[in-house]
Design a protein around this motif. Structure first.
Motif, PDB file in Angstrom:
ATOM      1  N   GLU A 285       2.331   1.748  -3.476  1.00  0.00           N
ATOM      2  CA  GLU A 285       1.333   2.331  -4.381  1.00  0.00           C
ATOM      3  C   GLU A 285       1.230   3.841  -4.193  1.00  0.00           C
ATOM      4  OE1 GLU A 285      -2.136  -0.678  -5.630  1.00  0.00           O
ATOM      5  OE2 GLU A 285      -2.224  -0.040  -3.539  1.00  0.00           O
ATOM      6  N   GLU A 286       1.342   4.291  -2.958  1.00  0.00           N
ATOM      7  CA  GLU A 286       1.266   5.723  -2.685  1.00  0.00           C
ATOM      8  C   GLU A 286       2.444   6.481  -3.288  1.00  0.00           C
ATOM      9  OE1 GLU A 286       1.097   6.304   1.476  1.00  0.00           O
ATOM     10  OE2 GLU A 286      -0.837   5.287   1.746  1.00  0.00           O
TER      11      GLU A 286
ATOM     12  N   ARG B 287      -4.918   8.253 -10.837  1.00  0.00           N
ATOM     13  CA  ARG B 287      -4.406   7.129 -11.618  1.00  0.00           C
ATOM     14  C   ARG B 287      -5.519   6.440 -12.388  1.00  0.00           C
ATOM     15  NH1 ARG B 287      -1.299   4.923  -6.437  1.00  0.00           N
ATOM     16  NH2 ARG B 287       0.156   6.637  -6.190  1.00  0.00           N
TER      17      ARG B 287
ATOM     18  N   ARG C 232      -5.191   7.856  -5.947  1.00  0.00           N
ATOM     19  CA  ARG C 232      -5.892   6.724  -6.550  1.00  0.00           C
ATOM     20  C   ARG C 232      -6.836   7.200  -7.650  1.00  0.00           C
ATOM     21  NH1 ARG C 232      -6.819   5.095  -1.089  1.00  0.00           N
ATOM     22  NH2 ARG C 232      -8.999   5.654  -1.332  1.00  0.00           N
TER      23      ARG C 232
ATOM     24  N   LEU D  98       1.421   3.615  -9.429  1.00  0.00           N
ATOM     25  CA  LEU D  98       1.373   2.175  -9.606  1.00  0.00           C
ATOM     26  C   LEU D  98       0.151   1.638  -8.874  1.00  0.00           C
ATOM     27  CD1 LEU D  98       3.005  -0.348 -10.611  1.00  0.00           C
ATOM     28  CD2 LEU D  98       4.071  -0.404  -8.352  1.00  0.00           C
ATOM     29  N   THR D  99      -0.689   0.898  -9.591  1.00  0.00           N
ATOM     30  CA  THR D  99      -1.853   0.274  -8.984  1.00  0.00           C
ATOM     31  C   THR D  99      -1.695  -1.229  -9.092  1.00  0.00           C
ATOM     32  OG1 THR D  99      -3.276   2.140  -9.590  1.00  0.00           O
ATOM     33  CG2 THR D  99      -4.359   0.067  -9.026  1.00  0.00           C
ATOM     34  N   LEU D 100      -1.632  -1.904  -7.958  1.00  0.00           N
ATOM     35  CA  LEU D 100      -1.429  -3.345  -7.904  1.00  0.00           C
ATOM     36  C   LEU D 100      -2.749  -4.048  -7.617  1.00  0.00           C
ATOM     37  CD1 LEU D 100       1.756  -3.248  -5.643  1.00  0.00           C
ATOM     38  CD2 LEU D 100       1.730  -3.617  -8.117  1.00  0.00           C
TER      39      LEU D 100
ATOM     40  N   HIS E 171       0.836  -1.207   0.000  1.00  0.00           N
ATOM     41  CA  HIS E 171       0.000   0.000   0.000  1.00  0.00           C
ATOM     42  C   HIS E 171       0.870   1.256   0.000  1.00  0.00           C
ATOM     43  CE1 HIS E 171      -3.953  -1.652   0.021  1.00  0.00           C
ATOM     44  NE2 HIS E 171      -3.856  -2.252   1.203  1.00  0.00           N
TER      45      HIS E 171
END
Length: 336
Positions: free
Chosen positions: A224-225, A294, A291, A229-231, A221
């Motif tokens: 991602e911040e 993105r 978020r 990048l979104t996993l 997490h």
């Protein structure tokens, strides 16, 4: 928060803004090592997840015999696809990944903490990093701590670089004492002029055996911040919930363990009461904007909800100030 609400500051944007022109795109090196700095295998597993999600390609490996004591870091016997027995030696591998929505690439370094010649080992990694136009370093680690498994796990970020701390809201590491390979890497990287950031998650010491999906989730997490990048973390989230249910079952079967967990819960809850502050709310709002930005760029408006039981404002318990505290002795494995 950044002045432009649609483009919050990330480690990628911070590095890209200061990168000098070069034939190769700038990269951020993300590092995790099995061993002392990898309680519950959380850090090395997190890097493995990033590698799989980004399609990173191997670009180099670090020599084995010069750095490892095979009686400590034992090779593993495996069977390949053809059913033939093969030996996999402890090693360190380097991968490169391109991020379509990022101004920088990723250089992933995953391996086993070496036994010998740490200075030469780090010098070899940084030499390869220079060849790959690395302009920043992120280290992932996990440690054993007095935290309850029933509460959200926070991954804390720290840096000795004042600009990084100011831009990303990182703390300054205050730990003094024995260090692992990540501590050496951080110092050498900073001496080389590379902005360096460390992310550490805490693993409850009474459930130290790997895997530790809840601690891995906390690290990812944070990653991602700090990147565009979104996993896909749905499966890992389910694993974390199942892990917690399993530990709950074990704890309720032992009155002493149950009482100890309750004591940890009470101590943590009392410590975290002041955390519902304006700063915490602002931090979560910025996370939401990242978020949204993105997904908007990708043409999707789907929002990812935080895992069940996770406080999105705080992310979980405060990580102790001893990120280099060793975990329980074990035989390191062989990285993929």
């Amino acid at each position: 928060m950044s002045e432009d609400m649609n483009e919050p500051v990330t480690l990628s944007s911070l590095v890209a803004a200061s990168a000098t022109p070069a034939p190769m795109r700038p990269a951020i090196m993300v590092v995790a090592f099995e061993g002392w700095n990898d309680a519950g295998d959380a850090a090395s597993s997190a890097l493995k997840t990033i590698k799989a999600a980004t399609g990173a390609v191997k670009v180099a490996g670090i020599g084995d015999d010069d750095y490892y004591d095979y009686q400590f870091s034992r090779p593993q016997v495996r069977r390949n696809a053809a059913g033939k027995r093969v030996i996999k030696w402890p090693t360190t591998r380097i991968y490169r990944a391109s991020l379509p929505d990022s101004p920088v690439d990723l250089l992933l370094v995953r391996g086993v903490e070496p036994t010998y010649r740490w200075k030469a080992f780090i010098t070899e990694i940084l030499t390869r990093a220079e060849e790959e136009n690395v302009q920043g370093v992120m280290a992932l680690g996990s440690l054993l701590a007095d935290v309850p498994h029933t509460r959200p796990i926070q991954a804390s970020i720290s840096s000795d670089d004042p600009k990084v701390r100011e831009a990303l809201g990182a703390g300054q590491a205050t730990y003094e004492g024995p260090t692992g390979i990540l501590g050496v890497l951080a110092q050498f990287s900073e001496a080389a002029g590379l902005p360096t950031l460390s992310i550490w998650s805490a693993v409850p010491h009474y459930v130290a055996q790997p895997p530790s999906p809840k601690a891995e989730l906390a690290l990812l997490h944070r990653v991602e911040e700090l990147f565009p990048l979104t996993l896909d973390l749905h499966e890992l989230t389910e694993d974390a919930l199942a892990w917690e249910r399993g530990v709950n079952a074990l704890a309720t079967g032992d009155a002493d363990v149950a009482a100890y967990v309750q004591q940890l819960e009470q101590a943590q809850d009392e410590t975290e009461l002041p955390e519902a502050t304006g700063e915490a709310i602002a931090r979560e709002f910025e996370r939401y904007l990242k978020r949204r930005h993105r997904h908007g760029a990708a043409g999707s408006h789907e929002e990812h909800e935080p895992p069940e039981g996770q406080d999105p404002a705080t992310g979980g318990p405060e990580t102790p100030q001893s990120p280099d505290t060793p975990d329980t002795p074990r035989t390191p494995g062989t990285p993929d």
